[in-house]
Design an enzyme around this catalytic site. Structure first.
Site: not given
Length: 122
Positions: A42, A45
């Site tokens: 991600c 993230c």
């Protein structure tokens, strides 16, 4: 304002938790706790990770930052309806008090945290 402004600079890393340690680390903790639901693949993230590391250090002793990898720990994300990552859940004394989805710049996250400290102190 909380006491983190008076502290000397302490380096604190977010704590890595699992489905098995979630209850003890989050639900049985009285401190304001930020749970970062993330995954290795991600991009957002990875963008928020250094922000959370700085927050963990700046608020050391006043709040706890933990990270839970959703790919390796599917039970807790399912329990809390995590459908997008990064998602930050904010807990206080075992209760979910707020959530944030997506990347937040550091100043926005700090303002969010300060509002939660004020809200829980009333």
């Amino acid at each position: 304002m909380i006491s983190h402004l008076k502290k000397e600079r302490i380096i604190v890393k977010p704590i890595i938790i699992t489905d098995a340690t979630f209850k003890e680390s989050v639900l049985e903790n009285d401190k304001l706790t930020i749970v970062d639901f993330w995954a290795e693949w991600c991009g957002p993230c990875r963008m928020i990770a250094p922000v959370l590391e700085e927050i963990a250090s700046e608020y050391a002793g006043d709040l706890q930052v933990v990270k839970l990898n959703v790919d390796e720990n599917p039970e807790t994300p399912q329990t809390y309806g995590i459908r997008s990552i990064p998602t930050l859940l904010f807990f206080r004394a075992g209760n979910l008090v707020d959530r944030s989805i997506g990347f937040l710049p550091k100043e926005e996250l700090k303002a969010h945290i300060e509002r939660l400290f004020v809200a829980v102190s009333k």
